[in-house]
Write a protein that holds these residues in place. Structure first.
Motif, PDB file in Angstrom:
ATOM      1  N   ASN A  10       0.635  -1.134   0.086  1.00  0.00           N
ATOM      2  CA  ASN A  10      -0.033   0.278   0.312  1.00  0.00           C
ATOM      3  C   ASN A  10       1.276   1.166  -0.194  1.00  0.00           C
ATOM      4  OD1 ASN A  10      -2.948   1.672   0.479  1.00  0.00           O
ATOM      5  ND2 ASN A  10      -1.032   2.113   2.509  1.00  0.00           N
ATOM      6  N   LYS A  17       0.886   6.776  -6.632  1.00  0.00           N
ATOM      7  CA  LYS A  17       0.186   7.780  -7.182  1.00  0.00           C
ATOM      8  C   LYS A  17      -0.031   9.170  -6.286  1.00  0.00           C
ATOM      9  CE  LYS A  17      -3.491   4.629  -6.777  1.00  0.00           C
ATOM     10  NZ  LYS A  17      -4.772   4.383  -5.495  1.00  0.00           N
ATOM     11  N   ARG A  52      -4.090   2.783 -15.287  1.00  0.00           N
ATOM     12  CA  ARG A  52      -5.454   2.190 -13.495  1.00  0.00           C
ATOM     13  C   ARG A  52      -6.307   2.932 -13.230  1.00  0.00           C
ATOM     14  NH1 ARG A  52      -1.830  -0.009  -8.966  1.00  0.00           N
ATOM     15  NH2 ARG A  52      -3.109   0.158  -6.848  1.00  0.00           N
ATOM     16  N   GLY A  79      -6.090   0.222   1.464  1.00  0.00           N
ATOM     17  CA  GLY A  79      -5.408   1.386   1.394  1.00  0.00           C
ATOM     18  C   GLY A  79      -5.433   3.217   1.963  1.00  0.00           C
ATOM     19  N   ASP A  81      -6.460   5.215  -0.297  1.00  0.00           N
ATOM     20  CA  ASP A  81      -6.724   5.352  -1.743  1.00  0.00           C
ATOM     21  C   ASP A  81      -7.570   6.109  -1.166  1.00  0.00           C
ATOM     22  OD1 ASP A  81      -8.277   3.876  -4.470  1.00  0.00           O
ATOM     23  OD2 ASP A  81      -9.877   4.747  -3.467  1.00  0.00           O
ATOM     24  N   ASP A 101      -9.821  -2.949   5.039  1.00  0.00           N
ATOM     25  CA  ASP A 101      -8.038  -2.892   4.782  1.00  0.00           C
ATOM     26  C   ASP A 101      -7.707  -4.033   6.118  1.00  0.00           C
ATOM     27  OD1 ASP A 101      -5.204  -2.708   4.248  1.00  0.00           O
ATOM     28  OD2 ASP A 101      -5.723  -1.929   2.347  1.00  0.00           O
ATOM     29  N   PHE A 102      -6.146  -4.389   5.688  1.00  0.00           N
ATOM     30  CA  PHE A 102      -5.939  -5.070   7.026  1.00  0.00           C
ATOM     31  C   PHE A 102      -5.626  -4.301   8.813  1.00  0.00           C
ATOM     32  CE2 PHE A 102      -3.539  -7.776   4.739  1.00  0.00           C
ATOM     33  CZ  PHE A 102      -3.559  -8.817   5.287  1.00  0.00           C
ATOM     34  N   ASP A 148      -9.831  -8.309   7.843  1.00  0.00           N
ATOM     35  CA  ASP A 148      -8.707  -9.887   7.274  1.00  0.00           C
ATOM     36  C   ASP A 148      -9.704 -10.500   5.924  1.00  0.00           C
ATOM     37  OD1 ASP A 148      -6.931 -11.379   6.011  1.00  0.00           O
ATOM     38  OD2 ASP A 148      -5.933 -12.154   7.526  1.00  0.00           O
ATOM     39  N   LEU A 149      -9.837 -10.191   5.002  1.00  0.00           N
ATOM     40  CA  LEU A 149     -11.005 -10.717   4.041  1.00  0.00           C
ATOM     41  C   LEU A 149     -10.667 -12.202   3.901  1.00  0.00           C
ATOM     42  CD1 LEU A 149     -10.186  -7.358   1.484  1.00  0.00           C
ATOM     43  CD2 LEU A 149     -12.006  -7.510   2.853  1.00  0.00           C
ATOM     44  N   ARG A 150     -10.277 -12.662   4.570  1.00  0.00           N
ATOM     45  CA  ARG A 150     -10.045 -14.244   4.399  1.00  0.00           C
ATOM     46  C   ARG A 150     -11.116 -14.525   5.256  1.00  0.00           C
ATOM     47  NH1 ARG A 150      -3.378 -14.191   4.724  1.00  0.00           N
ATOM     48  NH2 ARG A 150      -4.178 -12.508   5.981  1.00  0.00           N
ATOM     49  N   CYS A 176      -5.221  -4.272  -7.234  1.00  0.00           N
ATOM     50  CA  CYS A 176      -4.333  -5.197  -6.867  1.00  0.00           C
ATOM     51  C   CYS A 176      -4.043  -5.989  -5.147  1.00  0.00           C
ATOM     52  CB  CYS A 176      -3.155  -4.562  -6.378  1.00  0.00           C
ATOM     53  SG  CYS A 176      -2.218  -4.309  -8.344  1.00  0.00           S
ATOM     54  N   VAL A 177      -5.717  -6.577  -4.783  1.00  0.00           N
ATOM     55  CA  VAL A 177      -5.024  -7.139  -3.626  1.00  0.00           C
ATOM     56  C   VAL A 177      -5.494  -8.853  -4.300  1.00  0.00           C
ATOM     57  CG1 VAL A 177      -7.279  -7.380  -2.347  1.00  0.00           C
ATOM     58  CG2 VAL A 177      -6.319  -4.618  -2.775  1.00  0.00           C
ATOM     59  N   TYR A 180      -2.580 -11.429  -3.307  1.00  0.00           N
ATOM     60  CA  TYR A 180      -1.928 -11.520  -2.379  1.00  0.00           C
ATOM     61  C   TYR A 180      -3.210 -12.828  -1.160  1.00  0.00           C
ATOM     62  CZ  TYR A 180       0.320  -7.726  -3.936  1.00  0.00           C
ATOM     63  OH  TYR A 180       1.296  -7.004  -4.889  1.00  0.00           O
TER      64      TYR A 180
HETATM   65  C1  SAM Z   1      -1.526  -2.930  -3.603  1.00  0.00           C
HETATM   66  S1  SAM Z   1      -2.202  -2.147  -1.976  1.00  0.00           S
HETATM   67  C2  SAM Z   1      -3.194  -2.026  -2.934  1.00  0.00           C
HETATM   68  C3  SAM Z   1      -4.148  -0.322  -2.165  1.00  0.00           C
HETATM   69  C4  SAM Z   1      -5.105   0.319  -2.373  1.00  0.00           C
HETATM   70  N1  SAM Z   1      -6.225  -0.827  -3.403  1.00  0.00           N
HETATM   71  C5  SAM Z   1      -4.803   0.666  -3.976  1.00  0.00           C
HETATM   72  O1  SAM Z   1      -4.735   0.459  -5.083  1.00  0.00           O
HETATM   73  O2  SAM Z   1      -3.946   2.112  -3.937  1.00  0.00           O
HETATM   74  C6  SAM Z   1      -2.793  -3.892  -1.483  1.00  0.00           C
HETATM   75  C7  SAM Z   1      -3.858  -3.789  -0.251  1.00  0.00           C
HETATM   76  O3  SAM Z   1      -4.252  -5.101   0.179  1.00  0.00           O
HETATM   77  C8  SAM Z   1      -4.924  -5.320   1.506  1.00  0.00           C
HETATM   78  N2  SAM Z   1      -4.842  -6.437   1.508  1.00  0.00           N
HETATM   79  C9  SAM Z   1      -4.053  -7.199   0.849  1.00  0.00           C
HETATM   80  N3  SAM Z   1      -4.015  -8.519   1.582  1.00  0.00           N
HETATM   81  C10 SAM Z   1      -5.569  -8.331   2.319  1.00  0.00           C
HETATM   82  C11 SAM Z   1      -6.187  -9.524   3.042  1.00  0.00           C
HETATM   83  N4  SAM Z   1      -6.286 -10.470   3.761  1.00  0.00           N
HETATM   84  N5  SAM Z   1      -7.430  -8.237   4.120  1.00  0.00           N
HETATM   85  C12 SAM Z   1      -7.252  -7.112   4.056  1.00  0.00           C
HETATM   86  N6  SAM Z   1      -6.590  -6.428   3.291  1.00  0.00           N
HETATM   87  C13 SAM Z   1      -4.993  -6.873   1.868  1.00  0.00           C
HETATM   88  C14 SAM Z   1      -2.760  -4.628   1.892  1.00  0.00           C
HETATM   89  O4  SAM Z   1      -2.458  -4.450   3.121  1.00  0.00           O
HETATM   90  C15 SAM Z   1      -3.135  -3.073   0.766  1.00  0.00           C
HETATM   91  O5  SAM Z   1      -3.584  -2.748   1.337  1.00  0.00           O
END
Ligand code: SAM
Length: 310
Positions: A10, A17, A52, A79, A81, A101-102, A148-150, A176-177, A180
């Motif tokens: 992030n 950006k 993007r 993040g 955003d 987000d986390f 945690d989105l999981r 981009c989320v 991961y």
């Molecule tokens: C590359 S950053 C992108 C941030 C924002 N979407 C942007 O485009 O600027 C990825 C984001 O996904 C979040 N993320 C990844 N896995 C996650 C999860 N399991 N639970 C919550 N957030 C998660 C990260 O903490 C991070 O802020």
């Protein structure tokens, strides 16, 4: 591998950006409150971010145009955003905006919102009352929540706290989320959304066409930073990106690589930004664009005609 390197992506996205905004690629009056550093990135990176942001924005505008003030937005892995504030500046009215987000990331975001009056004022304007905890904040229609989105059961609970309505048209955004997150968890999330919300659109921006040498280099760079690309299987190509929606209860899906998306953008705007910086390696930009995509999925036919070309 822990989650810290993923959270750090992030910082990188926000710095990129901020740098591109500083050079005039697009206007964002709020990103500088979240990122102080300006690192100069390569022109290819700046153009990539331009495509993007504009590509995703086009779908957001179209969704809001269709759904009107009933619209809800849920931004996954938001993040730092700034979309909420940018929409406010445009006078867009929606019924609920949720950023997830986390907790480590949302606590930083909440802190920055609290500390920067222009950010807070935009939220107060609407609602008058803002409630903070260490990781979350709630106001009448803006919510920044740590999860945690999981973990779907915590997610449900958080959306309930935000008073998200399952029968209102909802826009889901992830930039981009998902790459991961373990594929099983993303599948579960998409299944839960499709079986719970009656109508909505998902906009996903992330990697694609990763099965070649350029893709290997991109993955190598991220892994070297300690990021586990647990969801990379769905980034193989545009088919696998679409399949993720279609196999998880979404009624339709389309995907475009960023070469197509970039060429669908307003030619006057493209012309303008192409003059901002000299681009040495056109080929590198094309390769970068070939390895990212926008994929949309929809839950009702209201959004079936959405396309980059219309
Ligand atoms: C590359 S950053 C992108 C941030 C924002 N979407 C942007 O485009 O600027 C990825 C984001 O996904 C979040 N993320 C990844 N896995 C996650 C999860 N399991 N639970 C919550 N957030 C998660 C990260 O903490 C991070 O802020």
């Amino acid at each position: 591998m822990g989650d810290e390197p993923v959270m750090a992506t992030n910082d990188d996205a926000s710095e990129c950006k901020r740098g591109a905004v500083q050079l005039g690629y697009w206007t964002d009056n709020y990103i500088s409150y979240f990122v102080r550093n300006i690192d100069r990135r390569a022109p290819e990176i700046n153009r990539g971010y331009f495509a993007r942001v504009k590509g995703v924005d086009n779908f957001i505008q179209r969704f809001i145009g269709k759904a009107g003030s009933n619209a809800q937005i849920i931004n996954f892995g938001a993040g730092f955003d700034t979309l909420y504030w940018r929409l406010k500046d445009e006078g867009v009215v929606i019924s609920c905006y949720v950023e997830l987000d986390f907790p480590t990331v949302t606590s930083k975001k909440c802190y920055m919102i609290k500390r920067n009056k222009p950010l807070l004022d935009r939220i107060y304007e609407q609602d008058g009352e803002v409630r903070f905890s260490s990781t979350d904040m709630h106001s009448g229609n803006y919510h920044c929540l740590g999860v945690d989105l999981r973990n779907i059961s915590v997610l449900k609970d958080k959306l309930h706290q935000a008073e998200i309505k399952y029968d209102k048209p909802t826009l889901f955004i992830s930039e981009c989320v998902l790459v991961y997150i373990e594929s099983e968890c993303v599948n579960r999330l998409l299944q839960w959304l499709s079986s719970t919300f009656s109508t909505g659109l998902f906009i996903n921006y992330e990697m694609c066409n990763m099965n070649d040498t350029f893709g290997d280099i991109m993955m190598g760079n991220l892994r070297a930073r300690g990021c586990n690309l647990a969801g990379i299987a769905h980034c193989k190509n545009l088919e696998t990106q679409r399949g993720r929606f279609l196999n998880n209860g979404w009624i339709g899906s389309k995907a475009w690589d960023m070469v197509e998306v970039y060429h669908s953008l307003d030619p006057t705007e493209r012309n303008r930004i192409e003059k901002l910086e000299f681009l040495d390696e056109q080929e590198l930009l094309v390769q970068l664009f070939q390895h990212y995509c926008i994929c949309i999925g929809w839950l009702s036919n209201d959004f079936a005609d959405f396309d980059i070309h219309t």
